[in-house]
Write a protein that holds these residues in place. Structure first.
Motif, PDB file in Angstrom:
ATOM      1  N   LEU A 100      53.686  35.684  28.482  1.00 41.55           N
ATOM      2  CA  LEU A 100      53.799  35.012  29.782  1.00 41.55           C
ATOM      3  C   LEU A 100      54.944  35.623  30.598  1.00 41.55           C
ATOM      4  O   LEU A 100      54.809  35.838  31.814  1.00 41.55           O
ATOM      5  CB  LEU A 100      54.013  33.506  29.602  1.00 41.55           C
TER       6      LEU A 100
ATOM      7  N   VAL B 239      53.732  38.861  32.015  1.00 39.75           N
ATOM      8  CA  VAL B 239      52.857  38.670  33.180  1.00 39.75           C
ATOM      9  C   VAL B 239      53.710  38.349  34.416  1.00 39.75           C
ATOM     10  O   VAL B 239      53.451  38.855  35.513  1.00 39.75           O
ATOM     11  CB  VAL B 239      51.806  37.564  32.909  1.00 39.75           C
TER      12      VAL B 239
ATOM     13  N   LEU C 115      46.464  43.513  43.531  1.00 37.64           N
ATOM     14  CA  LEU C 115      46.813  43.036  42.175  1.00 37.64           C
ATOM     15  C   LEU C 115      47.296  41.579  42.238  1.00 37.64           C
ATOM     16  O   LEU C 115      46.852  40.734  41.452  1.00 37.64           O
ATOM     17  CB  LEU C 115      47.894  43.947  41.592  1.00 37.64           C
TER      18      LEU C 115
ATOM     19  N   GLY D 204      44.342  39.258  42.965  1.00 41.39           N
ATOM     20  CA  GLY D 204      43.536  39.033  41.758  1.00 41.39           C
ATOM     21  C   GLY D 204      44.201  38.044  40.808  1.00 41.39           C
ATOM     22  O   GLY D 204      43.558  37.133  40.280  1.00 41.39           O
ATOM     23  N   MET D 205      45.500  38.237  40.642  1.00 48.93           N
ATOM     24  CA  MET D 205      46.257  37.357  39.738  1.00 48.93           C
ATOM     25  C   MET D 205      46.257  35.919  40.245  1.00 48.93           C
ATOM     26  O   MET D 205      45.941  34.987  39.487  1.00 48.93           O
ATOM     27  CB  MET D 205      47.711  37.834  39.676  1.00 48.93           C
TER      28      MET D 205
ATOM     29  N   VAL E   5      42.917  34.071  39.911  1.00 49.96           N
ATOM     30  CA  VAL E   5      42.607  33.568  38.562  1.00 49.96           C
ATOM     31  C   VAL E   5      43.471  32.350  38.230  1.00 49.96           C
ATOM     32  O   VAL E   5      42.978  31.351  37.689  1.00 49.96           O
ATOM     33  CB  VAL E   5      42.785  34.686  37.503  1.00 49.96           C
ATOM     34  N   PHE E   6      44.763  32.416  38.574  1.00 54.87           N
ATOM     35  CA  PHE E   6      45.638  31.256  38.326  1.00 54.87           C
ATOM     36  C   PHE E   6      45.151  30.046  39.123  1.00 54.87           C
ATOM     37  O   PHE E   6      45.144  28.918  38.617  1.00 54.87           O
ATOM     38  CB  PHE E   6      47.091  31.576  38.693  1.00 54.87           C
TER      39      PHE E   6
ATOM     40  N   ALA F  15      42.204  28.609  37.462  1.00 54.52           N
ATOM     41  CA  ALA F  15      42.588  27.887  36.238  1.00 54.52           C
ATOM     42  C   ALA F  15      43.036  26.473  36.601  1.00 54.52           C
ATOM     43  O   ALA F  15      42.704  25.510  35.890  1.00 54.52           O
ATOM     44  CB  ALA F  15      43.711  28.633  35.525  1.00 54.52           C
TER      45      ALA F  15
ATOM     46  N   ASP G  80      39.988  24.494  37.776  1.00 54.68           N
ATOM     47  CA  ASP G  80      39.184  24.160  36.583  1.00 54.68           C
ATOM     48  C   ASP G  80      39.783  22.945  35.876  1.00 54.68           C
ATOM     49  O   ASP G  80      39.063  22.028  35.464  1.00 54.68           O
ATOM     50  CB  ASP G  80      39.174  25.338  35.582  1.00 54.68           C
TER      51      ASP G  80
ATOM     52  N   VAL H 113      37.503  30.365  35.877  1.00 58.00           N
ATOM     53  CA  VAL H 113      38.183  31.508  35.240  1.00 58.00           C
ATOM     54  C   VAL H 113      37.152  32.404  34.543  1.00 58.00           C
ATOM     55  O   VAL H 113      37.198  33.632  34.645  1.00 58.00           O
ATOM     56  CB  VAL H 113      39.252  31.012  34.240  1.00 58.00           C
ATOM     57  N   MET H 114      36.187  31.773  33.861  1.00 63.83           N
ATOM     58  CA  MET H 114      35.164  32.564  33.159  1.00 63.83           C
ATOM     59  C   MET H 114      34.294  33.339  34.146  1.00 63.83           C
ATOM     60  O   MET H 114      33.868  34.462  33.867  1.00 63.83           O
ATOM     61  CB  MET H 114      34.277  31.646  32.297  1.00 63.83           C
TER      62      MET H 114
ATOM     63  N   PHE I 123      36.144  36.286  35.176  1.00 68.15           N
ATOM     64  CA  PHE I 123      36.101  37.246  34.066  1.00 68.15           C
ATOM     65  C   PHE I 123      34.755  37.982  34.053  1.00 68.15           C
ATOM     66  O   PHE I 123      34.710  39.209  33.980  1.00 68.15           O
ATOM     67  CB  PHE I 123      36.316  36.501  32.739  1.00 68.15           C
TER      68      PHE I 123
END
Lengths: 206, 212, 249
Positions: free
Chosen positions: A45, A48, A70, A73-74, A77-78, A81, A84, A93-94, A97
């Motif tokens: 973590l 990251v 970048l 994208g990060m 996804v966060f 999450a 979700d 998130v899936m 992916f």
């Protein structure tokens, strides 16, 4: 002195306990390994965060478009999450992916063929030594043999000859080379691990 | 447009961006690589939080006085030390966390190398089919292994010299190693070519199915 | 392999290591070690980078510290330490990339201490070591490291530690930019891919020996002496086993 001795004592004691656990007390080793995995997860973590901080700085100071992508994208996804978790989205998130990461990784993995081909073609140009010639010759012989044994146009005895060459290289020379290499690596790993466990090598105090 | 088709389209476009590297380095390739790095780092972090951090946190919150919960204080303490990496004057404390990982890793690697590599590789010789091939493999293995010899002595002219019994034979070991790398290189090339063709095949099949 | 046998092997090797370390400490001269061109090439890469006003990039790979790759990563960290010490003295500290979280504090500490030792701690920035991708994402790591090299002023590339075949992506990107390289790893597939790119290779066991060449402490030299003794013993055992197997067959 304390600054150096404390990590040394921790490395030696946790190393000894893990070894003891792995040899005689499986519950102890399981416990320590779960701690180490937790610590490694925390380190990931922090890694990251390091990546995020470096590219955020590059985006704000240099206006780098790539760093912006970048970061985007990060954060996406966060963000997914979090949504979700709050049940605003389902499997966000899936989906990210499956739609982005998996195809990009698969594309890079399949592009490896080109990188290897480029590298292979340039080998003799970049380095000229007897060993390089042997390396290229082995690869070329194997590739030709593969092609010739796959075709039905050649007479059986010629195909058998190439088959025998392939088999001897793959099943005798490569097996021996791999075994010698792996035994050597194991020797190096064993002595370095022992030096770490005895405190003779202290990479954390470098 | 269905979600599957959108996903397929995004995947195809990103794949083409990556493949554009074949004609040379370009902004589309760099853009997609940066996207991959960002998404994959965040994805790893999410997985770690969901599967490692949160279960431990839940356990501690739900049963704070249980023995198992109390034991987590030890790794949490080391995590705290790791966080001090950027604190001026206290950064050295994070070395303790690294030391813990190194100690544990050394023990795991020691047994792994001994029981997982060294022993099976040596005993594999005895388990092989008896025949001239086993003898040749054994000789070539030994020569490969000896080619890594580190210690020897210096001649008067400063040249390094191997022990007498190894001289002249270890070149065969080095050659065995190089041929092995050649074999592995071809295997890698074959695998990646199969991957490339299956990737292209996947998109063609999917597009055929999705397009009317 | 049963527990008693493993324990006996550990005890014997430990005793040998302690014995040879003691012997090495009492000796005034260093040991005669086989010259490794890749070790000399490490300083060459640094020198070339400094001369051209650029940085050396050092990647420590994707091996973790808690698993079987721990010694590989530690051996790689020794090389980073050496390059950091040499480089920071000339005001050209390396740029490090890692593909595993736990390697980041190790790399950062190595760079920080190197700057501290030469009185240049003000020049040290934590961003000199960069995390690129987790160890479960090898292709993101390879693509990311290649991008780091392209975006920074890199004049030499050193890749040491645990890599997979994806190392070809990084190595070929560096080669296209005419960046000279040194590669050291214990992964056979990565070694095969690297052989096509550079002759300056630390092959498997040689990576673990690098610290003895760079620092040469008694325990490091002793380690190589013990390895060579074990090598001879294992060679004899393999030949005997093969012969017995052949005769029994």
């Amino acid at each position: 002195m304390f600054k150096r001795n404390l990590p040394l004592a921790i490395a030696i004691s946790f190393g000894a306990l893990t070894l003891l656990g792995l040899l005689f007390l499986p519950d102890l080793s399981r416990l320590i390994l779960s701690w180490a995995a937790f610590l490694a997860a925390a380190a990931l973590l922090l890694g990251v965060l390091n990546l995020f901080a470096i590219h955020l700085q590059r985006l704000t100071k240099e206006g780098s478009l790539y760093s912006g992508i970048l970061i985007l994208g990060m954060t996406a996804v966060f963000g997914l999450a979090i949504t979700d978790q709050l049940s605003i989205t389902q499997n966000g998130v899936m989906t990210a992916f499956n739609w982005i990461q998996a195809p990009l990784e698969a594309a890079l993995a399949s592009l490896l063929a080109f990188f290897l081909l480029f590298a292979g073609f340039q080998t003799l140009k970049r380095q000229r030594s007897l060993w390089t010639v042997l390396f290229v010759a082995t690869a070329v012989i194997l590739l030709i043999s593969q092609a010739l044994t796959a075709t039905t146009l050649l007479p059986d005895n010629v195909r058998d000859l190439f088959n025998a060459i392939q088999n001897n290289i793959n099943n005798i020379i490569a097996v021996a080379g791999m075994r010698g290499l792996l035994i050597g690596i194991a020797l190096g790993a064993i002595t370095l691990s022992l030096r770490l466990l005895l405190g003779m090598d202290q990479p954390y105090n470098k | 447009m269905s979600g599957d088709f959108i996903g397929l389209l995004i995947g195809l476009i990103l794949t083409l961006f990556i493949y554009s590297y074949v004609v040379g380095d370009n902004p589309l390739y760099r853009l997609s690589v940066h996207l991959l790095v960002g998404v994959s780092a965040a994805y790893s972090a999410v997985i770690v939080i969901r599967h490692i951090i949160l279960p431990v946190a839940n356990q501690i919150i739900q049963n704070p006085t249980e023995r198992e919960s109390l034991l987590w204080a030890i790794p949490l303490f080391f995590v705290l030390l790791l966080l001090l990496k950027r604190a001026p004057g206290l950064a050295w404390l994070s070395n303790n966390s690294v030391a813990l990982l190194v100690g544990v890793g050394a023990a795991v690697a020691l047994l792994g190398a001994l029981t997982g590599t060294l022993w099976p590789q040596i005993t594999a010789v005895a388990a092989s089919d008896p025949g001239y091939q086993t003898i040749i493999i054994a000789i070539l293995t030994v020569l490969t292994l000896l080619s890594f010899q580190f210690t020897g002595r210096f001649k008067k002219d400063g040249q390094w010299q191997r022990p007498v019994w190894q001289r002249g034979i270890v070149h065969i070991g080095r050659a065995t190693l190089i041929i092995t790398f050649g074999v592995l290189f071809v295997a890698l090339l074959n695998t990646s070519l199969i991957l490339l063709s299956s990737r292209l095949g996947y998109f063609l099949t999917q597009l055929q199915q999705q397009l009317p | 392999m049963n527990v008693n046998l493993a324990l006996s092997a550990i005890l014997i090797i430990t005793l040998l290591l302690l014995l040879f370390t003691r012997r090495q400490k009492m000796r005034s001269s260093g040991a005669a070690l086989r010259p490794l061109s890749a070790i000399a090439a490490l300083d060459d890469r640094l020198g070339e980078a400094i001369e051209s006003g650029r940085q050396v990039h050092v990647s420590l790979g994707q091996g973790g510290l808690t698993g079987t790759a721990a010694p590989t990563s530690v051996a790689a960290a020794h090389i980073l330490t050496h390059l950091a010490q040499e480089g920071s003295a000339s005001g050209a500290a390396p740029l490090a990339t890692v593909g595993e979280g736990a390697l980041l504090p190790l790399a950062q500490e190595s760079l920080r201490r190197a700057h501290d030792e030469v009185g240049r701690i003000r020049d040290y920035k934590p961003s000199m070591a960069q995390f690129v991708a987790a160890e479960t994402e090898p292709y993101a790591f390879a693509g990311g490291v290649a991008s780091v090299m392209q975006q920074n002023n890199v004049g030499g590339n050193v890749m040491v530690g645990r890599f997979g075949p994806e190392i070809a992506i990084i190595a070929e990107t560096a080669a296209r930019q005419n960046i000279n390289q040194v590669i050291g790893t214990d992964d056979p597939s990565a070694l095969a891919a690297a052989t096509a790119v550079t002759g300056d290779l630390l092959v498997g066991e040689e990576l673990f020996a690098a610290d003895a060449y760079l620092e040469g402490s008694p325990s490091q030299i002793a380690s190589l002496q013990v390895q060579d003794i074990l090598r001879a013993v294992i060679a004899a055992v393999i030949l005997i086993l093969a012969l017995v197997n052949y005769l029994n067959g």
